[in-house]
Scaffold this active site. Structure first.
Site, PDB file in Angstrom:
ATOM      1  N   ASN A 205      12.736  23.797  -7.705  1.00 32.95           N
ATOM      2  CA  ASN A 205      11.622  24.333  -6.932  1.00 32.95           C
ATOM      3  C   ASN A 205      10.345  23.618  -7.379  1.00 32.95           C
ATOM      4  O   ASN A 205      10.376  22.723  -8.240  1.00 32.95           O
ATOM      5  CB  ASN A 205      11.522  25.850  -7.063  1.00 32.95           C
ATOM      6  CG  ASN A 205      11.315  26.306  -8.496  1.00 32.95           C
ATOM      7  OD1 ASN A 205      10.721  25.592  -9.317  1.00 32.95           O
ATOM      8  ND2 ASN A 205      11.788  27.499  -8.825  1.00 32.95           N
ATOM      9  N   GLU A 208       9.646  23.835 -11.166  1.00 36.60           N
ATOM     10  CA  GLU A 208      10.585  23.038 -11.949  1.00 36.60           C
ATOM     11  C   GLU A 208      10.320  21.547 -11.783  1.00 36.60           C
ATOM     12  O   GLU A 208      10.498  20.762 -12.722  1.00 36.60           O
ATOM     13  CB  GLU A 208      12.012  23.396 -11.536  1.00 36.60           C
ATOM     14  CG  GLU A 208      12.402  24.801 -11.968  1.00 36.60           C
ATOM     15  CD  GLU A 208      13.580  25.376 -11.181  1.00 36.60           C
ATOM     16  OE1 GLU A 208      14.067  26.459 -11.564  1.00 36.60           O
ATOM     17  OE2 GLU A 208      14.004  24.745 -10.189  1.00 36.60           O
ATOM     18  N   ASP A 280      18.623  30.610  -4.692  1.00 30.80           N
ATOM     19  CA  ASP A 280      20.062  30.684  -4.957  1.00 30.80           C
ATOM     20  C   ASP A 280      20.854  30.476  -3.672  1.00 30.80           C
ATOM     21  O   ASP A 280      21.873  29.774  -3.654  1.00 30.80           O
ATOM     22  CB  ASP A 280      20.426  32.048  -5.561  1.00 30.80           C
ATOM     23  CG  ASP A 280      19.701  32.333  -6.861  1.00 30.80           C
ATOM     24  OD1 ASP A 280      19.410  31.384  -7.597  1.00 30.80           O
ATOM     25  OD2 ASP A 280      19.409  33.517  -7.120  1.00 30.80           O
TER      26      ASP A 280
END
Length: 493
Positions: A205, A208, A280
């Site tokens: 994301n 990150e 997820d």
């Protein structure tokens, strides 16, 4: 680009035909949602008192990736560390009920299963309480590595979900290198530890990606260009063959070797404050698509469509094939982003249709608004309404406005038969948007004159027309809000 209906159908069909075996290796979490009404503030502290009406426990973290992959038609094995506690038993039961093979979970005696509890009062999360697992010992990581080796037998794809809660590159990477399946996807808070694995795809994301690159990506849609500017560094630091950076409401950017331009997907806007786990779902959908031989571009479009389904739901949600197909086969949305708006205007113009554009806050839609919009639509074939976002409304109208969020205001406008397209903009004036789409007619209410509008010179410069339509002053939003407050005794209730 938004998801192509035919592509989603084709990918879903391939998954249904092949039923690939996907092994999810990672940190399983039990997500608890304690839901109730926040009716008052506690006397002991400035905190809301929530009267609990419901408690829900669902798989989260890597376990959420596993159940989403299963819901989309894959056979799934879940590998990870849990405690031998009540939360671990509930998590194992929930995974099994969802059709995931949980026999490869390693239960650590005396350990805590990571649990994240969200307390929801009314329409928002009041607090989140995390109960985190302790760092596992070498014996437990050896057991995990052995479980990974067993689970990988016959696998089409492996997905690593590393949230820093037990699964480590040291324990898993040697096994994956030895028994590597056709497809390996890594979704990790710190991708650098998995660099030597040379993943086929990584799915960071925005946060990150910032940690991976060690540099700021900026804000909003500008992050996409920043990602493209750092594409070489993304490959170098992650070791990945391809990378897709997810940017929440701004969609994703897919980076592939040899492609300097990147590939974008567009997210469907949603305002669900209680949604969790869309990343997820995205990772699961992309992995399952890759497992049946899809190209990365096909996989990320499929994954974006699946993520769009769960962000509209409260809680930690799962996208199954039926919900995904219902979503993409629904009629085209009236509320669009600026890229889709530009494409729609270009298509209308190519068909010889006259484009009409107006803008405003439309905070509390009333008869004055609907009369004005009907008159605007009569001036052409395609009526576009550009809506000030919440921050720009506050700047224009004051801190107590808007009454309704941009999501709600856009939904009301989209329901009007005379309105063809709605978009939201963040600037104080729509001039940047006007310069981009160049409508044939720019319309404002008769409480203005063309000379009063900064937009007039912009529209006339490209050959457009500015038209003032009748205004109904007694039905202004300010008047409606004033009457509501007077009726309620002035407290705004």
């Amino acid at each position: 680009m938004t998801a192509d209906v035919r592509l989603v159908r084709q990918v879903a069909g391939r998954i249904g035909d092949r039923e690939p075996l996907v092994v999810v290796i990672g940190d399983p979490i039990l997500d608890r949602w304690t839901i109730g009404e926040a009716e008052r503030v506690s006397r002991e502290a400035p905190a809301p008192v929530v009267r609990v009406t419901e408690t829900i426990a669902v798989p989260g973290g890597a376990a959420n990736t596993a159940v989403n992959a299963r819901a989309l038609g894959a056979r799934v094995r879940m590998v990870g560390l849990i405690g031998d506690d009540e939360a671990g038993a509930v998590l194992r039961e929930r995974l099994t009920a969802a059709g995931v093979d949980a026999d490869f979970l390693v239960a650590v005696p005396g350990a805590t299963t990571t649990t994240k509890t969200r307390i929801v009062g009314g329409d928002r999360i009041v607090v989140r309480v995390d109960d985190l697992a302790a760092t596992p010992t070498d014996d437990h990581t050896d057991e995990l590595a052995a479980a990974v080796a067993r689970a990988l037998e016959g696998a089409d794809a492996a997905v690593v979900c590393d949230y820093g809660l037990g699964v480590t590159p040291e324990s898993v990477l040697p096994v994956l290198e030895r028994d590597r399946p056709e497809v390996v996807v890594v979704d990790a808070h710190d991708l650098r530890g998995w660099k030597d694995l040379r993943p086929d795809l990584v799915t960071p994301n925005a946060g990150e990606a910032v940690a991976l690159l060690g540099t700021d990506l900026g804000l909003g849609s500008a992050r996409a260009e920043a990602v493209l500017a750092h594409r070489d560094a993304v490959f170098r630091e992650s070791g990945a063959r391809a990378a897709v950076v997810t940017l929440d409401r701004n969609g994703t950017v897919l980076l592939e070797p040899g492609d300097d331009r990147g590939f974008r997907t567009r997210a469907t806007p949603a305002s669900e404050q209680q949604a969790s786990g869309a990343g997820d779902t995205f990772c699961a959908a992309a992995s399952v698509a890759l497992a049946v031989g899809c190209a990365p571009r096909e996989a990320v479009q499929f994954a974006q469509a699946a993520a769009d389904v769960v962000v509209r739901e409260a809680g930690t949600s799962v996208c199954d094939t039926a919900a995904l197909l219902r979503s993409v086969e629904a009629p085209a949305e009236t509320v669009v982003d600026h890229d889709d708006l530009a494409a729609a205007v270009d298509a209308a113009r190519a068909d010889g249709r006259r484009v009409v554009f107006t803008n405003g806050c439309f905070d509390v839609v009333h008869r004055g608004h609907t009369s004005y919009l009907r008159q605007a639509k009569e001036l052409g074939d395609l009526l576009v309404v550009a809506l000030n976002d919440d921050d720009s409304v506050r700047r224009l109208k004051g801190p107590e406005r808007p009454i309704n969020t941009a999501e709600d205001r856009a939904g009301v406008l989209a329901a009007l038969a005379c309105v063809d397209l709605v978009t939201v903009f963040a600037t104080d004036t729509p001039i940047p948007l006007l310069e981009r789409v160049r409508p044939d007619v720019y319309v404002k209410g008769g409480d203005y004159s063309p000379e009063m509008l900064r937009e007039t010179s912009v529209v006339e410069a490209y050959g457009g027309e500015v038209v003032m339509v009748d205004y109904v002053p007694e039905h202004s939003t300010s008047a409606v809000v004033r009457r509501i407050r007077e009726t309620s005794g002035g407290d705004g209730a």
